[in-house]
Design a protein around this motif. Structure first.
Motif, PDB file in Angstrom:
ATOM      1  N   CYS A  14       0.847  -1.234  -0.006  1.00  0.00           N
ATOM      2  CA  CYS A  14       0.007  -0.167  -0.151  1.00  0.00           C
ATOM      3  C   CYS A  14       0.857   1.282   0.132  1.00  0.00           C
ATOM      4  O   CYS A  14       0.552   2.371  -0.653  1.00  0.00           O
ATOM      5  N   ASP A  18       1.019   3.837  -2.953  1.00  0.00           N
ATOM      6  CA  ASP A  18       0.544   5.499  -2.594  1.00  0.00           C
ATOM      7  C   ASP A  18       1.657   6.226  -3.170  1.00  0.00           C
ATOM      8  O   ASP A  18       1.604   7.406  -3.635  1.00  0.00           O
ATOM      9  N   TRP A  21       2.056   5.327  -7.073  1.00  0.00           N
ATOM     10  CA  TRP A  21       0.926   5.757  -8.186  1.00  0.00           C
ATOM     11  C   TRP A  21       0.281   6.676  -7.555  1.00  0.00           C
ATOM     12  O   TRP A  21      -0.140   7.554  -8.485  1.00  0.00           O
ATOM     13  N   LEU A  22      -0.258   6.783  -6.471  1.00  0.00           N
ATOM     14  CA  LEU A  22      -1.250   7.697  -5.998  1.00  0.00           C
ATOM     15  C   LEU A  22      -0.658   8.974  -5.655  1.00  0.00           C
ATOM     16  O   LEU A  22      -1.551   9.759  -5.131  1.00  0.00           O
ATOM     17  N   THR A  23       0.368   9.092  -5.415  1.00  0.00           N
ATOM     18  CA  THR A  23       1.341  10.380  -5.030  1.00  0.00           C
ATOM     19  C   THR A  23       0.878  10.919  -3.813  1.00  0.00           C
ATOM     20  O   THR A  23       0.517  12.045  -3.676  1.00  0.00           O
ATOM     21  N   SER A  25      -1.560  10.444  -1.836  1.00  0.00           N
ATOM     22  CA  SER A  25      -2.988  11.127  -1.726  1.00  0.00           C
ATOM     23  C   SER A  25      -3.820  10.057  -0.805  1.00  0.00           C
ATOM     24  O   SER A  25      -5.175  10.343  -0.781  1.00  0.00           O
ATOM     25  N   ALA A  26      -3.305   8.763  -0.411  1.00  0.00           N
ATOM     26  CA  ALA A  26      -4.127   7.994   0.204  1.00  0.00           C
ATOM     27  C   ALA A  26      -4.526   8.481   1.614  1.00  0.00           C
ATOM     28  O   ALA A  26      -3.841   9.159   2.179  1.00  0.00           O
ATOM     29  N   TYR A  30      -7.135   3.589   3.864  1.00  0.00           N
ATOM     30  CA  TYR A  30      -6.624   2.955   2.790  1.00  0.00           C
ATOM     31  C   TYR A  30      -5.328   1.982   3.422  1.00  0.00           C
ATOM     32  O   TYR A  30      -5.462   0.598   3.043  1.00  0.00           O
ATOM     33  N   MET A  93     -10.893   3.806  -1.946  1.00  0.00           N
ATOM     34  CA  MET A  93      -9.681   3.546  -0.899  1.00  0.00           C
ATOM     35  C   MET A  93      -9.712   2.445  -0.195  1.00  0.00           C
ATOM     36  O   MET A  93      -8.639   1.604  -0.312  1.00  0.00           O
ATOM     37  N   ASP A  96      -9.320  -0.552  -2.983  1.00  0.00           N
ATOM     38  CA  ASP A  96      -7.724  -0.619  -3.326  1.00  0.00           C
ATOM     39  C   ASP A  96      -6.908  -1.165  -2.075  1.00  0.00           C
ATOM     40  O   ASP A  96      -5.873  -2.057  -2.457  1.00  0.00           O
ATOM     41  N   THR A 157       4.064  10.770   4.071  1.00  0.00           N
ATOM     42  CA  THR A 157       2.731  10.620   4.235  1.00  0.00           C
ATOM     43  C   THR A 157       2.309  11.020   5.816  1.00  0.00           C
ATOM     44  O   THR A 157       1.247  11.609   6.136  1.00  0.00           O
TER      45      THR A 157
END
Length: 162
Positions: A14, A18, A21-23, A25-26, A30, A93, A96, A157
């Motif tokens: 995960c 994040d 791929w999600l930069t 933003s999770a 999630y 979220m 995923d 994060t």
């Protein structure tokens, strides 16, 4: 693999998704879903972390399918994806995270001597060429590596959430 390694694997996948791929933003849900997903495939094992928490369901699934068969297959992942698509479409979220956690679980179990029946119901076992013994010294090294990866890549994060 042991439960703690599966949890670390689900969280690490995960974090990787994040980060790359999600930069970043999770949301926290999630990551919680990723750790839950990392335990779900072992519902077929009555002595697993999830099997001990849901013993009746675990016994039923274990007697119907056995260990590392249906719950460690592409079919199982597809059923989960369909359930989310039709009943929980707005919870991307969670979907995923769960899917990544389950994928990490299956990949980690494919590194063990027994492997997994990825194409269940076909009776073909998949095992990666380099395999390890559950609970052994190499698994502890894998757990340590996953933990270091999580710490290194999740700092940004965590700071963002604070």
């Amino acid at each position: 693999m042991t439960g703690k390694t599966h949890l670390a694997g689900g969280l690490a996948l995960c974090v990787a998704a994040d980060t790359f791929w999600l930069t970043n933003s999770a949301t926290p849900i999630y990551y919680v879903a990723g750790m839950a997903g990392a335990l779900i495939p072992d519902i077929c094992h009555i002595h697993s972390k999830i099997g001990r928490r849901l013993p009746l369901l675990s016994r039923v699934i274990s007697s119907l399918f056995g260990h590392r068969t249906f719950t460690h297959s592409i079919l199982f992942l597809a059923i989960w994806a369909l359930i989310f698509h039709f009943f929980f479409g707005g919870y991307l979220m969670v979907r995923d995270g769960l899917m990544l956690g389950m994928i990490s679980h299956i990949l980690l179990d494919a590194t063990t001597i027994r492997g997994v029946r990825l194409l269940y119901p076909l009776n073909i076992r998949f095992r990666l060429p380099l395999y390890i013994r559950t609970g052994g010294a190499i698994e502890r090294v894998v757990f340590l590596g996953l933990s270091i990866f999580i710490l290194f890549y999740s700092i940004e994060t965590i700071i963002k959430w604070l």
